[in-house]
Scaffold this motif. Structure first.
Motif, PDB file in Angstrom:
ATOM      1  N   LEU A   3      16.473   1.796   8.140  1.00  0.00           N
ATOM      2  CA  LEU A   3      15.876   2.172   6.862  1.00  0.00           C
ATOM      3  C   LEU A   3      14.566   2.927   7.059  1.00  0.00           C
ATOM      4  O   LEU A   3      14.241   3.826   6.295  1.00  0.00           O
ATOM      5  N   ALA A   4      13.817   2.618   8.112  1.00  0.00           N
ATOM      6  CA  ALA A   4      12.547   3.292   8.382  1.00  0.00           C
ATOM      7  C   ALA A   4      12.746   4.777   8.677  1.00  0.00           C
ATOM      8  O   ALA A   4      11.857   5.590   8.412  1.00  0.00           O
ATOM      9  N   HIS A   5      13.900   5.165   9.214  1.00  0.00           N
ATOM     10  CA  HIS A   5      14.170   6.578   9.496  1.00  0.00           C
ATOM     11  C   HIS A   5      14.194   7.414   8.220  1.00  0.00           C
ATOM     12  O   HIS A   5      13.915   8.613   8.259  1.00  0.00           O
ATOM     13  N   PHE A   6      14.528   6.830   7.099  1.00  0.00           N
ATOM     14  CA  PHE A   6      14.568   7.559   5.833  1.00  0.00           C
ATOM     15  C   PHE A   6      13.166   7.927   5.334  1.00  0.00           C
ATOM     16  O   PHE A   6      13.017   8.762   4.453  1.00  0.00           O
ATOM     17  N   LEU A   7      12.121   7.329   5.890  1.00  0.00           N
ATOM     18  CA  LEU A   7      10.754   7.622   5.483  1.00  0.00           C
ATOM     19  C   LEU A   7      10.186   8.854   6.178  1.00  0.00           C
ATOM     20  O   LEU A   7       9.175   9.401   5.742  1.00  0.00           O
ATOM     21  N   ASP A   8      10.822   9.301   7.266  1.00  0.00           N
ATOM     22  CA  ASP A   8      10.360  10.492   7.987  1.00  0.00           C
ATOM     23  C   ASP A   8      10.468  11.718   7.094  1.00  0.00           C
ATOM     24  O   ASP A   8      11.482  11.956   6.457  1.00  0.00           O
ATOM     25  N   GLY A   9       9.405  12.483   7.016  1.00  0.00           N
ATOM     26  CA  GLY A   9       9.394  13.709   6.235  1.00  0.00           C
ATOM     27  C   GLY A   9       9.098  13.516   4.762  1.00  0.00           C
ATOM     28  O   GLY A   9       9.117  14.475   4.000  1.00  0.00           O
ATOM     29  N   LEU A  10       8.801  12.294   4.337  1.00  0.00           N
ATOM     30  CA  LEU A  10       8.493  12.035   2.925  1.00  0.00           C
ATOM     31  C   LEU A  10       6.988  12.024   2.687  1.00  0.00           C
ATOM     32  O   LEU A  10       6.205  11.702   3.567  1.00  0.00           O
ATOM     33  N   ARG A  11       6.617  12.358   1.465  1.00  0.00           N
ATOM     34  CA  ARG A  11       5.211  12.343   1.058  1.00  0.00           C
ATOM     35  C   ARG A  11       4.959  11.155   0.133  1.00  0.00           C
ATOM     36  O   ARG A  11       5.835  10.714  -0.585  1.00  0.00           O
ATOM     37  N   CYS A  12       3.733  10.693   0.146  1.00  0.00           N
ATOM     38  CA  CYS A  12       3.301   9.662  -0.798  1.00  0.00           C
ATOM     39  C   CYS A  12       3.267  10.287  -2.188  1.00  0.00           C
ATOM     40  O   CYS A  12       2.753  11.397  -2.369  1.00  0.00           O
ATOM     41  N   PRO A  25       9.610  -4.620   5.977  1.00  0.00           N
ATOM     42  CA  PRO A  25      10.890  -5.197   5.564  1.00  0.00           C
ATOM     43  C   PRO A  25      10.800  -6.655   5.126  1.00  0.00           C
ATOM     44  O   PRO A  25      11.620  -7.112   4.333  1.00  0.00           O
ATOM     45  N   VAL A  26       9.807  -7.391   5.596  1.00  0.00           N
ATOM     46  CA  VAL A  26       9.650  -8.794   5.212  1.00  0.00           C
ATOM     47  C   VAL A  26       9.303  -8.906   3.731  1.00  0.00           C
ATOM     48  O   VAL A  26       9.849  -9.733   3.006  1.00  0.00           O
ATOM     49  N   ARG A  27       8.390  -8.067   3.257  1.00  0.00           N
ATOM     50  CA  ARG A  27       7.985  -8.076   1.848  1.00  0.00           C
ATOM     51  C   ARG A  27       8.788  -7.093   0.998  1.00  0.00           C
ATOM     52  O   ARG A  27       8.570  -7.007  -0.206  1.00  0.00           O
ATOM     53  N   ALA A  28       9.697  -6.330   1.628  1.00  0.00           N
ATOM     54  CA  ALA A  28      10.518  -5.317   0.939  1.00  0.00           C
ATOM     55  C   ALA A  28       9.648  -4.290   0.230  1.00  0.00           C
ATOM     56  O   ALA A  28       9.850  -3.968  -0.926  1.00  0.00           O
ATOM     57  N   LEU A  29       8.634  -3.781   0.972  1.00  0.00           N
ATOM     58  CA  LEU A  29       7.702  -2.808   0.426  1.00  0.00           C
ATOM     59  C   LEU A  29       7.597  -1.589   1.327  1.00  0.00           C
ATOM     60  O   LEU A  29       7.752  -1.685   2.539  1.00  0.00           O
ATOM     61  N   GLY A  36      -2.915   3.414   0.329  1.00  0.00           N
ATOM     62  CA  GLY A  36      -2.603   2.016   0.063  1.00  0.00           C
ATOM     63  C   GLY A  36      -1.602   1.768  -1.054  1.00  0.00           C
ATOM     64  O   GLY A  36      -1.296   0.624  -1.382  1.00  0.00           O
ATOM     65  N   GLN A  37      -1.071   2.816  -1.665  1.00  0.00           N
ATOM     66  CA  GLN A  37      -0.074   2.671  -2.730  1.00  0.00           C
ATOM     67  C   GLN A  37       1.166   1.961  -2.169  1.00  0.00           C
ATOM     68  O   GLN A  37       1.586   2.226  -1.056  1.00  0.00           O
ATOM     69  N   THR A  38       1.747   1.045  -2.939  1.00  0.00           N
ATOM     70  CA  THR A  38       2.943   0.338  -2.492  1.00  0.00           C
ATOM     71  C   THR A  38       4.085   0.545  -3.477  1.00  0.00           C
ATOM     72  O   THR A  38       3.860   0.818  -4.655  1.00  0.00           O
ATOM     73  N   ALA A  39       5.301   0.397  -2.952  1.00  0.00           N
ATOM     74  CA  ALA A  39       6.499   0.501  -3.781  1.00  0.00           C
ATOM     75  C   ALA A  39       7.499  -0.537  -3.305  1.00  0.00           C
ATOM     76  O   ALA A  39       7.696  -0.715  -2.110  1.00  0.00           O
ATOM     77  N   LEU A  40       8.107  -1.232  -4.238  1.00  0.00           N
ATOM     78  CA  LEU A  40       9.136  -2.219  -3.945  1.00  0.00           C
ATOM     79  C   LEU A  40      10.434  -1.500  -3.617  1.00  0.00           C
ATOM     80  O   LEU A  40      10.786  -0.521  -4.267  1.00  0.00           O
TER      81      LEU A  40
END
Length: 51
Positions: A3-12, A25-29, A36-40
């Motif tokens: 799932l972490a591979h899907f974050l490559d190339g993305l912007r906040c 992955p423990v907190r599903a965030l 510091g912005q977070t997303a579930l």
């Protein structure tokens, strides 16, 4: 592929910085290392659905 591979190339979505998203992955965030912005995240579409 994880799932972490899907974050490559993305912007906040808040600060628009490229490649700074971190997966917890423990907190599903997903968290931006810059602002510091977070997303579930949901990995199973039926996970939060009531029967």
């Amino acid at each position: 592929m994880t799932l972490a591979h899907f974050l490559d190339g993305l912007r906040c979505a808040t600060c628009h910085t490229l490649n700074v998203l971190r997966l917890d992955p423990v907190r599903a965030l997903v968290e931006c290392a810059e602002c510091g912005q977070t997303a579930l995240i949901l990995t199973d579409p039926d996970e939060r659905r009531s029967l």
